[in-house]
Design a protein around this motif. Structure first.
Motif, PDB file in Angstrom:
ATOM      1  N   CYS A 110      48.735  19.171 -22.575  1.00 15.32           N
ATOM      2  CA  CYS A 110      47.897  18.878 -24.039  1.00 15.32           C
ATOM      3  C   CYS A 110      47.077  17.491 -23.768  1.00 15.32           C
ATOM      4  CB  CYS A 110      48.978  18.595 -25.120  1.00 15.32           C
ATOM      5  SG  CYS A 110      49.970  19.931 -25.544  1.00 15.32           S
ATOM      6  N   LEU A 111      47.358  16.679 -22.895  1.00 18.31           N
ATOM      7  CA  LEU A 111      46.751  15.290 -22.872  1.00 18.31           C
ATOM      8  C   LEU A 111      45.890  15.533 -21.537  1.00 18.31           C
ATOM      9  CD1 LEU A 111      49.826  13.070 -23.145  1.00 18.31           C
ATOM     10  CD2 LEU A 111      48.118  13.678 -24.806  1.00 18.31           C
ATOM     11  N   SER A 112      45.710  16.614 -20.954  1.00 15.69           N
ATOM     12  CA  SER A 112      44.743  16.719 -19.675  1.00 15.69           C
ATOM     13  C   SER A 112      43.280  16.727 -20.239  1.00 15.69           C
ATOM     14  CB  SER A 112      45.089  18.028 -19.020  1.00 15.69           C
ATOM     15  OG  SER A 112      46.446  18.099 -18.490  1.00 15.69           O
ATOM     16  N   HIS A 113      42.555  15.864 -19.525  1.00 15.16           N
ATOM     17  CA  HIS A 113      40.973  15.731 -19.991  1.00 15.16           C
ATOM     18  C   HIS A 113      40.134  16.250 -18.909  1.00 15.16           C
ATOM     19  CE1 HIS A 113      42.100  12.806 -23.063  1.00 15.16           C
ATOM     20  NE2 HIS A 113      42.618  12.337 -22.368  1.00 15.16           N
ATOM     21  N   ASN A 114      40.564  16.922 -17.884  1.00 17.12           N
ATOM     22  CA  ASN A 114      39.909  17.764 -16.882  1.00 17.12           C
ATOM     23  C   ASN A 114      40.712  18.591 -16.162  1.00 17.12           C
ATOM     24  OD1 ASN A 114      40.858  16.712 -14.064  1.00 17.12           O
ATOM     25  ND2 ASN A 114      40.236  14.733 -14.942  1.00 17.12           N
ATOM     26  N   ILE A 115      40.097  19.670 -15.539  1.00 11.58           N
ATOM     27  CA  ILE A 115      40.779  20.935 -14.804  1.00 11.58           C
ATOM     28  C   ILE A 115      41.653  20.399 -13.883  1.00 11.58           C
ATOM     29  CG2 ILE A 115      38.696  21.429 -13.399  1.00 11.58           C
ATOM     30  CD1 ILE A 115      41.316  23.949 -15.368  1.00 11.58           C
ATOM     31  N   TRP A 116      41.431  19.441 -13.179  1.00 13.29           N
ATOM     32  CA  TRP A 116      42.246  19.069 -11.942  1.00 13.29           C
ATOM     33  C   TRP A 116      43.524  18.301 -12.437  1.00 13.29           C
ATOM     34  CZ3 TRP A 116      40.288  21.054  -7.748  1.00 13.29           C
ATOM     35  CH2 TRP A 116      39.088  21.378  -7.863  1.00 13.29           C
ATOM     36  N   VAL A 117      43.348  17.605 -13.439  1.00 11.46           N
ATOM     37  CA  VAL A 117      44.659  17.177 -14.064  1.00 11.46           C
ATOM     38  C   VAL A 117      45.526  18.223 -14.509  1.00 11.46           C
ATOM     39  CG1 VAL A 117      45.790  15.416 -15.658  1.00 11.46           C
ATOM     40  CG2 VAL A 117      43.699  14.803 -14.655  1.00 11.46           C
ATOM     41  N   TYR A 118      44.920  19.173 -15.309  1.00 14.62           N
ATOM     42  CA  TYR A 118      45.561  20.541 -15.881  1.00 14.62           C
ATOM     43  C   TYR A 118      46.153  21.097 -14.972  1.00 14.62           C
ATOM     44  CZ  TYR A 118      45.864  24.592 -18.805  1.00 14.62           C
ATOM     45  OH  TYR A 118      46.203  25.716 -19.510  1.00 14.62           O
ATOM     46  N   SER A 119      45.704  21.494 -13.836  1.00 16.96           N
ATOM     47  CA  SER A 119      46.129  22.150 -12.551  1.00 16.96           C
ATOM     48  C   SER A 119      47.286  21.523 -12.075  1.00 16.96           C
ATOM     49  CB  SER A 119      45.061  22.371 -11.415  1.00 16.96           C
ATOM     50  OG  SER A 119      43.796  23.141 -11.900  1.00 16.96           O
ATOM     51  N   LEU A 120      47.271  20.185 -11.843  1.00 13.42           N
ATOM     52  CA  LEU A 120      48.578  19.404 -11.325  1.00 13.42           C
ATOM     53  C   LEU A 120      49.720  19.602 -12.248  1.00 13.42           C
ATOM     54  CD1 LEU A 120      49.347  17.291  -9.385  1.00 13.42           C
ATOM     55  CD2 LEU A 120      48.768  15.515 -10.960  1.00 13.42           C
ATOM     56  N   TRP A 121      49.480  19.730 -13.644  1.00 12.77           N
ATOM     57  CA  TRP A 121      50.630  19.888 -14.532  1.00 12.77           C
ATOM     58  C   TRP A 121      51.117  21.442 -14.533  1.00 12.77           C
ATOM     59  CZ3 TRP A 121      53.657  16.393 -16.146  1.00 12.77           C
ATOM     60  CH2 TRP A 121      53.134  15.261 -16.285  1.00 12.77           C
ATOM     61  N   LEU A 122      50.340  22.425 -14.196  1.00 16.94           N
ATOM     62  CA  LEU A 122      50.745  23.645 -14.078  1.00 16.94           C
ATOM     63  C   LEU A 122      51.921  23.894 -12.742  1.00 16.94           C
ATOM     64  CD1 LEU A 122      47.141  25.637 -14.170  1.00 16.94           C
ATOM     65  CD2 LEU A 122      48.789  25.485 -15.880  1.00 16.94           C
ATOM     66  N   VAL A 123      51.887  23.085 -11.820  1.00 17.86           N
ATOM     67  CA  VAL A 123      52.840  23.238 -10.802  1.00 17.86           C
ATOM     68  C   VAL A 123      54.185  23.156 -11.359  1.00 17.86           C
ATOM     69  CG1 VAL A 123      53.802  22.180  -8.653  1.00 17.86           C
ATOM     70  CG2 VAL A 123      51.230  22.178  -8.986  1.00 17.86           C
ATOM     71  N   PRO A 124      54.598  22.007 -12.072  1.00 17.00           N
ATOM     72  CA  PRO A 124      55.965  21.962 -12.725  1.00 17.00           C
ATOM     73  C   PRO A 124      56.033  23.039 -13.872  1.00 17.00           C
ATOM     74  CG  PRO A 124      54.634  20.236 -13.586  1.00 17.00           C
ATOM     75  CD  PRO A 124      53.938  20.904 -12.433  1.00 17.00           C
ATOM     76  N   LEU A 125      55.055  23.459 -14.754  1.00 19.87           N
ATOM     77  CA  LEU A 125      55.067  24.574 -15.686  1.00 19.87           C
ATOM     78  C   LEU A 125      55.363  25.803 -15.039  1.00 19.87           C
ATOM     79  CD1 LEU A 125      54.661  25.103 -18.684  1.00 19.87           C
ATOM     80  CD2 LEU A 125      52.345  25.997 -17.933  1.00 19.87           C
ATOM     81  N   SER A 126      54.913  26.168 -13.858  1.00 18.18           N
ATOM     82  CA  SER A 126      55.071  27.263 -13.117  1.00 18.18           C
ATOM     83  C   SER A 126      56.785  27.557 -12.872  1.00 18.18           C
ATOM     84  CB  SER A 126      54.126  27.584 -12.139  1.00 18.18           C
ATOM     85  OG  SER A 126      52.847  27.649 -12.527  1.00 18.18           O
ATOM     86  N   ILE A 127      56.894  26.326 -11.822  1.00 21.09           N
ATOM     87  CA  ILE A 127      58.446  26.273 -11.611  1.00 21.09           C
ATOM     88  C   ILE A 127      59.324  26.622 -12.772  1.00 21.09           C
ATOM     89  CG2 ILE A 127      60.179  24.640 -10.536  1.00 21.09           C
ATOM     90  CD1 ILE A 127      57.645  23.344  -8.966  1.00 21.09           C
ATOM     91  N   GLY A 128      59.317  25.738 -14.055  1.00 19.95           N
ATOM     92  CA  GLY A 128      59.948  25.837 -14.796  1.00 19.95           C
ATOM     93  C   GLY A 128      59.928  27.316 -15.579  1.00 19.95           C
ATOM     94  N   ASN A 129      59.046  27.874 -15.631  1.00 19.89           N
ATOM     95  CA  ASN A 129      58.860  29.304 -16.351  1.00 19.89           C
ATOM     96  C   ASN A 129      59.664  30.259 -15.476  1.00 19.89           C
ATOM     97  OD1 ASN A 129      58.210  31.248 -17.754  1.00 19.89           O
ATOM     98  ND2 ASN A 129      56.237  31.601 -16.718  1.00 19.89           N
ATOM     99  N   ALA A 130      59.328  30.300 -14.028  1.00 13.67           N
ATOM    100  CA  ALA A 130      60.081  31.060 -13.023  1.00 13.67           C
ATOM    101  C   ALA A 130      61.653  30.826 -13.154  1.00 13.67           C
ATOM    102  CB  ALA A 130      59.427  30.956 -11.893  1.00 13.67           C
ATOM    103  N   VAL A 131      61.992  29.646 -13.029  1.00  7.69           N
ATOM    104  CA  VAL A 131      63.535  29.367 -12.846  1.00  7.69           C
ATOM    105  C   VAL A 131      63.955  29.768 -14.222  1.00  7.69           C
ATOM    106  CG1 VAL A 131      64.864  27.492 -12.292  1.00  7.69           C
ATOM    107  CG2 VAL A 131      62.908  27.627 -10.977  1.00  7.69           C
ATOM    108  N   GLY A 132      63.316  29.328 -15.403  1.00  8.04           N
ATOM    109  CA  GLY A 132      63.949  29.470 -16.545  1.00  8.04           C
ATOM    110  C   GLY A 132      64.341  31.015 -16.903  1.00  8.04           C
ATOM    111  N   ARG A 133      63.562  31.885 -16.416  1.00  2.62           N
ATOM    112  CA  ARG A 133      63.824  33.352 -16.715  1.00  2.62           C
ATOM    113  C   ARG A 133      65.065  33.867 -15.954  1.00  2.62           C
ATOM    114  NH1 ARG A 133      60.068  35.962 -14.284  1.00  2.62           N
ATOM    115  NH2 ARG A 133      58.449  34.217 -13.979  1.00  2.62           N
ATOM    116  N   LEU A 134      65.175  33.300 -14.740  1.00  3.87           N
ATOM    117  CA  LEU A 134      66.448  33.499 -13.958  1.00  3.87           C
ATOM    118  C   LEU A 134      67.750  33.049 -14.415  1.00  3.87           C
ATOM    119  CD1 LEU A 134      64.646  33.306 -10.428  1.00  3.87           C
ATOM    120  CD2 LEU A 134      65.350  35.582 -11.538  1.00  3.87           C
TER     121      LEU A 134
END
Length: 408
Positions: free
Chosen positions: A309-333
Motif C-alpha cells: 500500500c505504501l510502495s511508490h515505485n515498482i521496485w519497492v512493490y516487487s520487493l514486498w511481493l517476496v514476503p507476500l508470496s511466501i505467506g500466501n503459499a505457506v498459509g494455504r498449506l
C-alpha cells in the motif's frame, strides 16, 4: 509403492498445467464469440459457485466410495467437458460447461486426500503437500505460456486445439490414477450393498444421500475458527488478485509483458516456499497444532500488504511481493494442515472438501467486493480490503494461538 506419491504429484502438476492452458483464454474466446463483460464475469462466478457446493459432496463421496474411483470418474467427465468447450461456438453452452466443471473439477482436493492412503507419517505428509503445491504451481506457471503460444500460432482453431490437448491431459491423469495400487485406508462400506437393479440416476441419488448423512456426522462447530482462517486468507488474496493487472497498470503504468514478469516472479517465489515447507516445519518443533505458524503467516501477510500500500515505485512493490508470496503459499498449506490435524481420518475427504468450498466462497465474493470498491472508490483502494482481511485474521489467529497455548 515408492512410485505412488510421485505419480500423484504428477497428476496434480498435469491437472493445473492443463487448466492453465485453457482457463486464461476463455474470456477472450467468449469475447470473440460476441460475449459482453457480464458473460465474462459470469464465467468465474459460476465456476466458483458450483465449486462451493461440490467440495464437501465430492469429498464425502470419496470417503465412502474411495478416492481413486471418484477421481477417475471426475477426470473422465472433465475431459469430455473440455473437448466440448473447444468444439462449441455457443456462449450459453460454455457457461453450462463451466458450471459442470465447477461441480466435478476437484482434482486437487482428491489428490491431497489420496496422500494419507500411501503415507501414514504426518510429518512426511506435510512435506509431500508442500512438494505437491510447488510442482502443481509450476504447472500453472507453464500452462498459460503454452496455451498462449498455441492460440497465437493458430488464431482460427487454436482454442479447439487447446481444448483437445486439455482433454488428453485429463485422460492421461485418469490412466495414471487407475494404475495406482489399492491404498491402506479402507473406504467406508457400512452402507447397504449395491442393488444391481439401480439405474445411474438412482445410484447418484443414493450416493448424494449418503454424502449428506456423512456431512451431518462431522462436528462443524469444532472447525469454525479454522474455516474462518481459510476464508479470510482466500478473501484477502482473492481481492488482491482480482484487479491485479489493472492495479499495476494504473499505479505503475506497467505493460502486459512486464505485468507477466511480475506474476511469474510471484509464482516462482510461491513454488519455492511450498517446496521448502519441510524446512519451515523444522523451525517449529513444538507447534503441534500449527497455531504459531498460522499466526506468523498472517503477521507476514499483514506487513507485506501494508508495504504494498505504501510502495511508490515498482521496485519497492516487487520487493514486498517476496514476503507476500511466501505467506500466501505457506498459509494455504498451514490452514490445510490445521484442519487435517484437528479432524479424524474417517472424514478427511469431507473436511478437505469443506475447506475447498470455503475457498470457493471467497472466490465468489472477492471479485464482487473488488469490483464495487474499484467502481466507487478507485482501483488503488482495492488493496486496502486485502489489508483489512489479513489484519482481522491476524487478530483471530493471535487469540487462537494464545487460547491453545494455555490449553497445552
Amino acid at each position: 509403492m515408492s512410485f505412488t506419491i510421485p505419480l500423484i504429484q504428477f497428476v496434480a502438476f498435469l491437472d493445473l498445467f492443463a487448466v492453465g492452458m485453457i482457463v486464461p483464454l476463455i474470456p477472450n474466446h467468449v469475447r470473440q464469440l460476441g460475449g459482453n463483460h457480464i458473460y465474462i464475469g459470469l464465467l468465474g462466478s459460476i465456476y466458483s459457485g458450483f465449486q462451493l457446493g461440490s467440495g464437501p459432496l465430492i469429498g464425502s463421496l470419496s470417503d465412502m466410495k474411495g478416492c481413486r474411483k471418484i477421481l477417475i470418474i471426475t477426470l473422465l467427465l472433465c475431459s469430455i467437458s473440455y473437448i466440448a468447450m473447444g468444439l462449441t461456438s455457443s456462449i450459453i453452452m460454455i457457461l453450462i460447461l463451466r458450471a459442470i466443471l465447477g461441480l466435478l473439477k476437484q482434482t486437487q482436493l482428491l489428490t491431497k486426500a489420496l496422500v494419507p492412503e500411501y503415507e501414514n507419517d504426518e510429518k512426511v505428509q506435510s512435506v509431500i503437500f508442500g512438494k505437491m503445491a510447488a510442482i502443481s504451481g509450476m504447472g500453472m506457471t507453464l500452462g498459460p505460456i503454452t496455451g498462449g503460444h498455441i492460440a497465437e500460432d493458430y488464431p482460427e482453431n487454436g482454442f479447439f486445439y487447446i481444448g483437445m490437448i486439455v482433454c488428453l491431459c485429463f485422460l492421461l491423469n485418469a490412466g495414471c490414477i487407475y494404475f495406482l495400487p489399492q491404498g491402506k485406508i479402507q473406504t467406508m462400506k457400512k452402507t447397504e450393498k449395491k442393488n444391481p437393479n439401480q439405474n445411474f440416476l438412482q445410484v447418484i441419488y443414493s450416493s448424494s444421500q449418503q454424502s449428506v448423512q456423512e456431512l451431518s456426522k462431522v462436528k462443524w462447530s469444532q472447525y469454525w475458527d479454522l474455516f474462518m482462517f481459510k476464508a479470510l486468507l482466500g478473501f484477502a488474496m482473492g481481492v488482491y488478485y482480482s484487479n491485479y493487472a489493472l492495479y499495476l497498470k494504473t499505479q505503475y503504468d506497467l505493460s502486459p509483458k512486464h505485468t507477466g514478469y511480475v506474476i511469474s516472479f510471484q509464482g516462482i517465489i510461491g513454488a519455492m516456499s511450498s517446496l521448502c515447507m519441510g524446512i519451515i516445519n523444522k523451525q517449529y518443533p513444538y507447534d503441534k497444532d500449527f497455531s504459531v505458524r498460522n499466526y506468523h503467516v498472517f503477521l507476514l501477510l499483514s506487513i507485506s500488504v501494508a508495504g504494498l500500500c505504501l510502495s511508490h515505485n515498482i521496485w519497492v512493490y516487487s520487493l514486498w511481493l517476496v514476503p507476500l508470496s511466501i505467506g500466501n503459499a505457506v498459509g494455504r498449506l498451514v490452514t490445510l494442515e490445521m484442519i487435517l490435524r484437528k479432524g479424524d481420518k474417517e472424514h478427511k475427504g469431507t473436511l478437505i472438501g469443506a475447506s475447498n468450498s470455503v475457498a470457493s466462497l471467497s472466490g465468489v465474493l472477492s471479485p464482487m467486493a473488488a469490483g464495487l470498491i474499484g467502481q466507487f472508490f478507485g482501483v488503488q483502494f482495492v488493496i486496502y480490503a486485502s489489508l483489512f482481511s489479513n489484519v482481522l485474521a491476524l487478530i483471530l489467529s493471535y487469540r487462537y494461538k494464545t487460547r491453545h497455548s494455555k490449553t497445552d
